[in-house]
Scaffold this motif. Sequence first.
Motif, mmCIF file in Angstrom:
data_model
loop_
_atom_site.group_PDB
_atom_site.id
_atom_site.type_symbol
_atom_site.label_atom_id
_atom_site.label_comp_id
_atom_site.label_asym_id
_atom_site.label_seq_id
_atom_site.Cartn_x
_atom_site.Cartn_y
_atom_site.Cartn_z
ATOM 1 N N ALA A 58 -8.250 -17.118 38.800
ATOM 2 C CA ALA A 58 -7.230 -16.076 38.894
ATOM 3 C C ALA A 58 -7.826 -14.697 38.664
ATOM 4 O O ALA A 58 -7.489 -13.726 39.350
ATOM 5 N N GLN A 59 -8.746 -14.600 37.692
ATOM 6 C CA GLN A 59 -9.360 -13.306 37.413
ATOM 7 C C GLN A 59 -10.197 -12.820 38.590
ATOM 8 O O GLN A 59 -10.223 -11.621 38.898
ATOM 9 N N LYS A 60 -10.862 -13.734 39.269
ATOM 10 C CA LYS A 60 -11.627 -13.354 40.448
ATOM 11 C C LYS A 60 -10.697 -12.807 41.528
ATOM 12 O O LYS A 60 -11.037 -11.856 42.233
ATOM 13 N N MET A 61 -9.506 -13.407 41.663
ATOM 14 C CA MET A 61 -8.536 -12.915 42.642
ATOM 15 C C MET A 61 -8.059 -11.512 42.280
ATOM 16 O O MET A 61 -7.888 -10.656 43.148
ATOM 17 N N TRP A 81 -3.067 -13.611 45.957
ATOM 18 C CA TRP A 81 -2.148 -13.096 44.937
ATOM 19 C C TRP A 81 -0.750 -13.659 45.131
ATOM 20 O O TRP A 81 0.040 -13.692 44.182
ATOM 21 N N TYR A 82 -0.430 -14.072 46.323
ATOM 22 C CA TYR A 82 0.922 -14.499 46.681
ATOM 23 C C TYR A 82 1.041 -16.008 46.895
ATOM 24 O O TYR A 82 2.128 -16.496 47.192
ATOM 25 N N THR A 83 -0.069 -16.732 46.757
ATOM 26 C CA THR A 83 -0.042 -18.151 47.113
ATOM 27 C C THR A 83 -0.640 -19.068 46.056
ATOM 28 O O THR A 83 -0.315 -20.250 46.020
ATOM 29 N N HIS A 84 -1.514 -18.583 45.199
ATOM 30 C CA HIS A 84 -2.274 -19.457 44.315
ATOM 31 C C HIS A 84 -1.527 -19.703 42.999
ATOM 32 O O HIS A 84 -1.120 -18.756 42.317
ATOM 33 N N PRO A 85 -1.347 -20.963 42.599
ATOM 34 C CA PRO A 85 -0.639 -21.260 41.339
ATOM 35 C C PRO A 85 -1.284 -20.627 40.115
ATOM 36 O O PRO A 85 -0.575 -20.181 39.204
ATOM 37 N N SER A 86 -2.606 -20.566 40.057
ATOM 38 C CA SER A 86 -3.276 -19.975 38.898
ATOM 39 C C SER A 86 -2.962 -18.491 38.762
ATOM 40 O O SER A 86 -2.888 -17.962 37.648
ATOM 41 N N GLU A 89 0.402 -18.124 37.109
ATOM 42 C CA GLU A 89 0.299 -18.424 35.682
ATOM 43 C C GLU A 89 -0.263 -17.233 34.918
ATOM 44 O O GLU A 89 0.198 -16.892 33.825
ATOM 45 N N LEU A 90 -1.255 -16.581 35.485
ATOM 46 C CA LEU A 90 -1.818 -15.388 34.864
ATOM 47 C C LEU A 90 -0.780 -14.274 34.778
ATOM 48 O O LEU A 90 -0.657 -13.576 33.765
ATOM 49 N N GLU A 91 0.011 -14.104 35.839
ATOM 50 C CA GLU A 91 1.056 -13.072 35.848
ATOM 51 C C GLU A 91 2.094 -13.317 34.757
ATOM 52 O O GLU A 91 2.535 -12.378 34.087
ATOM 53 N N ASN A 341 18.928 -5.625 41.135
ATOM 54 C CA ASN A 341 18.253 -6.810 41.666
ATOM 55 C C ASN A 341 17.193 -7.226 40.657
ATOM 56 O O ASN A 341 16.282 -6.457 40.355
ATOM 57 N N LEU A 342 17.296 -8.418 40.143
ATOM 58 C CA LEU A 342 16.327 -8.978 39.210
ATOM 59 C C LEU A 342 15.594 -10.112 39.915
ATOM 60 O O LEU A 342 16.213 -11.084 40.354
ATOM 61 N N VAL A 343 14.272 -9.989 40.049
ATOM 62 C CA VAL A 343 13.470 -10.958 40.789
ATOM 63 C C VAL A 343 12.739 -11.858 39.800
ATOM 64 O O VAL A 343 11.923 -11.376 39.004
ATOM 65 N N LEU A 344 13.028 -13.154 39.852
ATOM 66 C CA LEU A 344 12.463 -14.112 38.908
ATOM 67 C C LEU A 344 11.556 -15.092 39.632
ATOM 68 O O LEU A 344 11.990 -15.776 40.560
ATOM 69 N N PRO A 345 10.293 -15.184 39.236
ATOM 70 C CA PRO A 345 9.398 -16.138 39.891
ATOM 71 C C PRO A 345 9.775 -17.574 39.546
ATOM 72 O O PRO A 345 9.992 -17.908 38.376
ATOM 73 N N LEU A 346 9.865 -18.418 40.556
ATOM 74 C CA LEU A 346 10.130 -19.844 40.365
ATOM 75 C C LEU A 346 8.929 -20.695 40.726
ATOM 76 O O LEU A 346 8.928 -21.904 40.473
ATOM 77 N N GLY A 347 7.926 -20.118 41.324
ATOM 78 C CA GLY A 347 6.715 -20.810 41.746
ATOM 79 C C GLY A 347 5.904 -19.862 42.599
ATOM 80 O O GLY A 347 6.331 -18.737 42.884
#
Length: 430
Positions: A58-61, A81-86, A89-91, A341-347
């Motif tokens: 994630a840090q490399k990204m 930044w928009y596709t990787h699960p790691s 998680e970092l965000e 508008n509140l944007v909540l990450p679900l995945g």
Amino acid sequence: MAMILKPIGTHLIIRRPKYPNPNIHSCKHKHHHRPLTAAPCSIHGPNSSSEDISLHQAQKMVNQFDPKVPIEEAVTPPSSWYTHPSFLELELHRVFYRGWQAVGYIQQIKDPHDFFTGRLGDVEFVVCRDDSGKIHAFHNVCRHHASLLASGSGQKSCFVCPYHAWTYGLDGHLIKATRIMGIQNFNVNEFGLIPIKVATWGPFILLNLDKQISPLREADSDTVADEWLGSCSEILSTNGVDSLLSYVCRREYTIECNWKVFCDNYLDGGYHVPYAHKGLAFGLQLQSYSTTIFENVSIQSCEGGTVERKDEYDRLGSKALYAFVYPNFMINRYGPWMDTNLVLPLGPRKCKVVFDYFIEASRKDDKAFIEKSLEDSERVQIEDIVLCEGVQKGLDSPAYSTGRFAPTVEKAMYHFHGLLHQNLTNDCPV
């Protein structure tokens, strides 16, 4: 003070002991948030090589985007930044679990015993107002065996765990623990609900999950305004973002895209409006669109269209203001309306967007106007959902890695990416 216990059948009633809230151990590294059992500088548990590898990935990204490059020359963050699960998680741990986050509005808990629940990442929370009118926030987790305590919203005089009926006051104290006769080394002082720092600004309720700050100390409103909004708080207040508006309704959308895709769409300076929202474009003078950047906020504004007939329906009014409060909250003020508008990450590829609508008191009883306005707003949201889901599919394609910014209109988006980069790199080294 000694704990006063009275046996009743096979359970105990705990008579209002006075005790400090449990001490939550914090990370040694400044501003680092982690789960209750995590080791310093680790997203999850200690000594986990797979988690260390994920963090390193994630840090490399993160480092693949350079916010120091001027917008005229910069490339956008990479698709990872928009596709990787790691990366998500970092965000969560370096963005969402720090600082003030908008989670609701004051009218949800306007009376004693009112409560509402929510979730941000892995954090389940409940916000309530006690008998004296004080607002509290807690992790919505029973201290016995981790069951969720409450769901939805409504009124409660106490929180009763649906699993084993452990009962907590609205101030977080444990007041009943069922069927624990014979338990040893049990200190009631250590089993209240885990508190979360809570504050209000204008009509909004904010939480701060950062464990470097004490949830027991009452938040100063001026400090909260400065930390959350910076120097633009007065601008928002003088432009009608206040507690005088009447609440109308909530609408929620689950969208198959990364949470940042929705934010980017909002922050493109009206770039997509004439192409994707022709009905909305008709009511705006897009040539007047402007963007002003503040510390953690960007404000886009646009003059409204002209209404030739006095009786013609006009939802947008003479000027529209669109404020993006980093990282995921948007305040839109136009005509008699305000919506948020509140944007909540679900995945990595899914988010939920919560829309709350407010209106000036003079129009709150105009049902026809409200209904038509909500229909128009719904049309715009559906159009945006189609766009965002299409972008996510493109981000997953091997044909795309990075893009470019349109310098004259996408300044707010560039600012957003820079703030993200700053948060994601401002931590202990990998």
